[in-house]
Structures are given as structure tokens and as C-alpha cells.
Design a protein around this motif. Structure first.
Motif, PDB file in Angstrom:
ATOM      1  N   ILE A 182      68.896   4.938  78.119  1.00 26.36           N
ATOM      2  CA  ILE A 182      68.145   6.034  77.511  1.00 26.36           C
ATOM      3  C   ILE A 182      66.770   5.527  77.102  1.00 26.36           C
ATOM      4  CG2 ILE A 182      68.116   7.784  75.713  1.00 26.36           C
ATOM      5  CD1 ILE A 182      70.490   8.031  77.626  1.00 26.36           C
ATOM      6  N   LYS A 183      65.742   6.202  77.558  1.00 27.29           N
ATOM      7  CA  LYS A 183      64.365   5.891  77.147  1.00 27.29           C
ATOM      8  C   LYS A 183      63.838   7.093  76.370  1.00 27.29           C
ATOM      9  CE  LYS A 183      60.270   3.878  77.024  1.00 27.29           C
ATOM     10  NZ  LYS A 183      59.636   4.800  76.051  1.00 27.29           N
ATOM     11  N   ILE A 184      63.671   6.892  75.061  1.00 28.72           N
ATOM     12  CA  ILE A 184      63.201   7.975  74.212  1.00 28.72           C
ATOM     13  C   ILE A 184      61.702   8.160  74.420  1.00 28.72           C
ATOM     14  CG2 ILE A 184      62.997   8.804  71.841  1.00 28.72           C
ATOM     15  CD1 ILE A 184      65.344   6.927  71.152  1.00 28.72           C
ATOM     16  N   ASP A 185      61.282   9.379  74.705  1.00 26.87           N
ATOM     17  CA  ASP A 185      59.872   9.660  74.940  1.00 26.87           C
ATOM     18  C   ASP A 185      59.054   9.457  73.670  1.00 26.87           C
ATOM     19  OD1 ASP A 185      60.281  10.311  77.586  1.00 26.87           O
ATOM     20  OD2 ASP A 185      60.497  12.452  77.203  1.00 26.87           O
ATOM     21  N   ASN A 186      57.914   8.804  73.806  1.00 31.14           N
ATOM     22  CA  ASN A 186      56.965   8.706  72.701  1.00 31.14           C
ATOM     23  C   ASN A 186      56.251  10.036  72.486  1.00 31.14           C
ATOM     24  OD1 ASN A 186      56.687   5.625  71.935  1.00 31.14           O
ATOM     25  ND2 ASN A 186      56.819   5.708  74.161  1.00 31.14           N
TER      26      ASN A 186
END
Length: 553
Positions: A182-186
Motif C-alpha cells: 500500500i502506498k498512501i498518496d501524499n
């Protein structure tokens, strides 16, 4: 090996690193003090473990000692043991292995609060309001939020089995979800506010933040944006290089962005804009709040120092300290404050002085009278030592006690869940409104539900009564106090009517979240966002915008 020699081996490795930090004084005396105190600590630790009346955990005892020692310096210098490295990596990179959802506790229930769009939780059908009963057979009700999070996280590609209860359904559901990276959006949201103003919200400064901001601004301009609202509110900061790269999008190449200065002179550095900017002319309004800190303050401060944009909102937090990580034994790490940063005007915006603490050990804010004046490129006066002060100060309205109670009790959340179960779809997030008839239905739904609260005025009257009795004035003013209490005593039904518009705002956002997730919540808030409306007012008046930047407001 001689026991005494073993004890000296550990200090010697620390001294090897510590020697670099010695700026003044006799190095031999410094080495001796370090070795002496390490020896005392080691023998004390051994004696406590051996002779303390109850069993103690060496790991917990040591962690407590280290935490207390570092906390005496500042809140940002921390020891990160091996078992917490993954959480720290998630914080700095925005990446983890999991299902992609915010899970939390509400009224002792483990609930899905927000699934991230296009990630496993949402793709598997989890909805906001779903109650998680079991995780791989483990009863979720007996676990706190941190424990639940650890159970849901894991290696990408592995499966986790959930038993879920959904509102309106008698039978529970068994859902198997395959974890992924999971890559949380900035930048969780960007879009057009109106025909000519684009808006983007930056929530973190993890890796790739500058790429996401570049992408957002580029696409907004392609959609017709001629002005930008850049929302940095409540952004706690993150990676310094990302702050530099984001500022570089709006200021010319080779311009100084930030300087760092600390005890290690070899580490002192000037960070300049290394790349051609994306746009140095488009009008920008930057939104800030009291929880905008660190890297977000660098970006806001740079935009102000170069008169590149107008800051709107509230004074920022005031964190002008830089941290670096240092490797320790057994895969642990030290996050340590190594420098202060200074933005182009020369000011440091650190608000709390940790180097001069009070007798009780508490650090205090730098007094406004001690703040030093600096100047922006256009000659506007700005100050150090207390965060970044906005060019347009906006006072946020206080939330009514009844609204806070409805939020804290989860009643707005629960009503939205029931609403979504009864309505398959709604209009767009920007257009959705709770009608007066629906609000009447909501008021009836609240009947019999517990959401009592006490207002600030009632609290003050209670304090007045207590002090009057203590100082023996109560009998003289009892009649007046009783009359005041009757006049200010809240009535929940009347408060629901009096605060109708405010409660409707929060209810609309909760309902919209069930259909349009995080992006919908943001769009639903636009009309009632006082900071955003103030920014739009400035941007829609080119004369006012330029007068602010020229110091003529």
C-alpha cells in the motif's frame, strides 16, 4: 574476556561517534564522563534486574530509561527498536503491506472508517461502517486499534480472513483479502473549485510527494486552472528533500530554499532549487493551520519569503528542527535532532525553546516580544521564532458542544451508515445537501439516544459556584447563580435547531463519504470551508493579491 574490559567496549563505540560532536572543551574529560556514566548505568541496570522485588522485563525497563533520557531533549529525538522499524518506515515512505483501509474503534466496535479507493479492502467489498468481528480467527473486540492494525498488516501477497457484520444484514460475511503493498498518496485530492481555480491538498511529505504535486498542478492547468489553492493545513511534514523539490516547482532554479545549521559543521548545508520550475507566475494561495509543521512550514515560508504566494489561514506550528536517523545495534535506530533550518529570509521558525527549560523540565514558547524581524524579497516584514504567520489571518469558527457530542458518540457516523443502506446512490459530492425534511428525520432518529454534553458556559457557572462556596460568597449570590443556570441550561432539542446548519455540514460529509470516499468528503466541505473561501476571495481579486505581496494591504 575481563568483565571490566567488556563494560568499556560499549562506551568506546559510542565515543567513536560522539567524538565527532564535541565542539569545545577538553576531549579527554568528555571521554571520561561518557565512560563513567555508561559504567554507572550498566551496573545500576544489572542490580535492578537482579534484586528488584518483582520480576522486571529488561527490554521494557531499558526502553523506559532510553525514552525518558531522550524526552529530556525534545519530543523528536526518539529510540526506534527493531519491532517498531516497520511502523517508522511506513511513516517516512507512506508504504506498508496491508489491505488499504483506515480501521478504528467506535463504541467498542472495530469498524471500517475509510477504505482507500482501488486498494484490496475496497475491491473486496468492504464498506464504511462494516464491523470487523474476527481477523484470522482472532476476536477483534478484545483488541485495541494498534493490535487490529498489526493483525491486518503483513507481507504483500499473503491473505487475511475477516468475519464482517454489515448494517441491515442478519448474516455475517466471511471475506478473504490478499494484502498488497500500500502506498498512501501524499496528495489524496486535487480538482477544480470553479472554472479557473484549481485546488490540491498535500497531507504528507513522504517519498514522491514532489512528483505528486507536480502531477496535480500540471493536470489542474490542463483543466483550465489559472490560479491554485495549495492546502498544507494539518500537514505534519516529512522528508526535507521533498519540501525542497516542491518549493522548486514554484521558484526559479538556483534560488535558496532552506539552510540547516547544527553542531556538526560538516553537516551544515544550503539547499537550493536544482531544477527548472514548473510555474513561477501562476497565482497561488497557500492554506496553513496550527498543525502545519516542519516540511510544510518550509514550503509555506519559502513561498512567503519570495513573495511567490499569499498565505491564508492560521499561524503554523513552529517546528524548525531537523532530524536524521542513525543506525544502532540489533537493527534498532535513533532518530535525533541534528540541526535547525532557516528559510530564505534568514529566519528560523522554531517556536519552542528546548535548550532552556523551566525548573519543572517544561519547555516554553519563544515570547512574541523576542521574535526578530526579517524581510521578504519585496521588503515585507516577517518574524522568526513562532511558526509562519499567514498574510490573511482567518479565524476558524468554534464547533458547538452538541456537534462535538454527536461526532464523539459516533451518531453522525451511524446515521450515515443507515442512510447509505437505504439509498443506493446520491447526486455528486459537490451538489449533495441534507434537506430540511431529512434533517427532521435525523432529529427523530436521535430520540432516545444518549448524547448529553455540557457547554463552556455551564462549566464556568459550575466553577463559579464551587469557588463561591469555597470563599463563602455563595449564600450572597445563590439567587443570581440559579437564575443564570436556568437561562443557560441547554436543551438538546433546541440546540439541534439552533445549530442545524453546522450539524448538517458534518452530516453531509459523513453521508457523502459512503459513496465518494475521501475525495467526496473534501468536495462536500468546499462551500463551508472558511479558509478556502478566504483564499478564493484573494485570488479572485488580482489587485488585492498583488497588494498583499507588495506589502500594501
Amino acid at each position: 574476556m575481563n568483565t571490566r574490559l567488556k563494560k568499556w567496549l560499549i562506551p568506546s563505540t559510542i565515543i567513536g561517534a560522539a567524538a565527532l560532536t564535541i565542539a569545545a572543551g577538553n576531549p579527554t574529560e568528555k571521554y571520561f564522563e561518557i565512560a563513567k556514566n555508561m559504567d554507572i548505568f550498566a551496573t545500576l541496570f544489572k542490580e535492578v534486574n537482579t534484586y528488584y522485588v518483582d520480576e522486571v522485563s529488561p527490554n521494557k525497563l531499558m526502553k523506559t530509561g532510553i525514552d525518558a533520557m531522550l524526552n529530556s531533549l525534545d519530543p523528536y529525538t526518539n529510540y526506534i527498536p527493531e519491532d517498531e522499524i516497520e511502523d517508522y518506515r511506513t511513516m517516512t515512505t507512506g508504504q506498508y503491506g496491508g489491505i488499504g483501509a483506515i480501521i478504528g474503534k467506535r463504541n467498542n466496535k472495530t469498524l471500517v472508517l475509510m477504505p482507500y479507493e482501488n486498494f484490496p479492502a475496497q475491491k473486496a467489498g468492504l464498506r464504511i461502517g462494516d464491523e470487523i468481528l474476527e481477523i484470522d480467527g482472532v476476536d477483534a473486540a478484545k483488541k485495541n486499534s494498534n493490535d487490529v492494525s498489526k493483525l491486518l498488516k503483513g507481507q504483500a501477497g499473503t491473505a487475511v480472513k475477516l468475519k464482517v457484520k454489515r448494517f441491515g444484514q442478519k448474516e455475517t460475511m466471511n471475506i478473504e483479502i490478499t494484502r498488497q503493498r500500500i502506498k498512501i498518496d501524499n496528495v489524496p485530492y486535487y480538482g477544480m473549485v470553479n472554472d479557473e481555480v484549481g485546488y490540491l491538498h498535500l497531507t504528507d511529505f513522504t517519498s514522491d510527494a514532489s512528483k505528486e504535486v507536480r502531477k496535480a498542478v500540471t493536470e489542474l492547468k490542463e483543466k483550465g486552472a489559472k490560479k491554485i489553492v495549495f492546502d498544507l493545513r494539518d500537514n505534519p511534514g516529512g522528508l526535507l528533500n521533498e519540501a525542497v523539490n516542491i518549493a522548486n516547482l514554484f521558484v526559479p532554479k538556483d534560488k535558496l530554499v532552506v539552510s540547516t545549521k547544527g553542531k556538526m559543521t560538516d553537516w551544515n548545508k544550503n539547499y537550493t532549487a536544482l531544477n527548472p520550475p514548473l510555474d513561477v507566475d501562476i497565482p497561488v494561495a497557500i492554506l496553513t493551520s496550527g498543525r502545519s509543521a516542519s516540511a510544510s512550514e518550509i514550503v509555506a515560508g519559502v513561498m512567503q519569503d519570495y513573495d511567490r504566494g499569499v498565505l491564508v489561514g492560521q499561524r503554523t506550528f513552529g517546528k524548525g528542527l531537523v532530524q536524521a536517523t542513525r543506525p544502532l545495534s540489533y537493527n534498532s535506530q535513533l532518530k535525533i535532532t541534528t540541526a535547525k533550518y532557516y528559510i530564505p529570509s534568514g529566519r528560523c521558525i522554531q517556536a519552542i525553546d528546548y535548550s532552556h527549560k523551566n525548573e519543572d523540565g517544561a519547555a516554553s514558547r519563544i515570547a512574541d516580544s523576542l521574535r526578530v524581524a526579517f524581510k521578504t524579497s519585496n521588503g515585507r516584514v516577517v518574524y522568526d521564532g513562532g511558526g509562519v504567520t499567514p498574510d490573511v489571518d482567518v479565524e476558524r469558527p468554534n464547533t458547538a458542544p452538541i456537534t462535538i457530542s454527536l461526532l464523539n458518540k459516533g451518531l453522525l457516523f451511524d446515521y450515515a451508515t443507515e442512510y447509505a443502506a437505504a439509498h443506493q446512490s446520491i447526486v455528486s459530492a459537490k451538489k449533495f445537501k441534507v434537506s430540511d425534511a431529512e434533517y427532521e428525520h435525523f432529529m427523530k432518529w436521535l430520540s432516545g439516544k444518549e448524547y448529553d454534553y455540557i457547554t463552556k458556559v455551564e462549566t464556568d457557572l459550575n466553577d463559579l459556584t464551587a469557588n463561591a462556596k469555597k470563599e463563602k460568597y455563595y449564600d450572597d449570590i445563590k439567587e443570581q447563580i440559579d437564575q443564570l443556570k436556568k437561562r443557560v441550561s441547554h436543551n438538546k432539542e433546541l440546540d439541534l435547531v439552533k445549530n442545524k446548519e453546522e450539524i448538517k455540514e458534518y452530516l453531509e460529509q459523513e453521508i457523502v463519504s459512503r459513496y465518494y470516499y475521501e475525495k467526496g468528503v473534501k468536495e462536500a466541505s468546499f462551500d463551508n470551508d472558511v479558509d478556502l473561501q478566504a483564499a478564493l476571495k484573494v485570488l479572485q481579486s488580482p489587485t488585492e493579491y498583488q497588494n498583499i505581496l507588495k506589502g500594501k494591504k
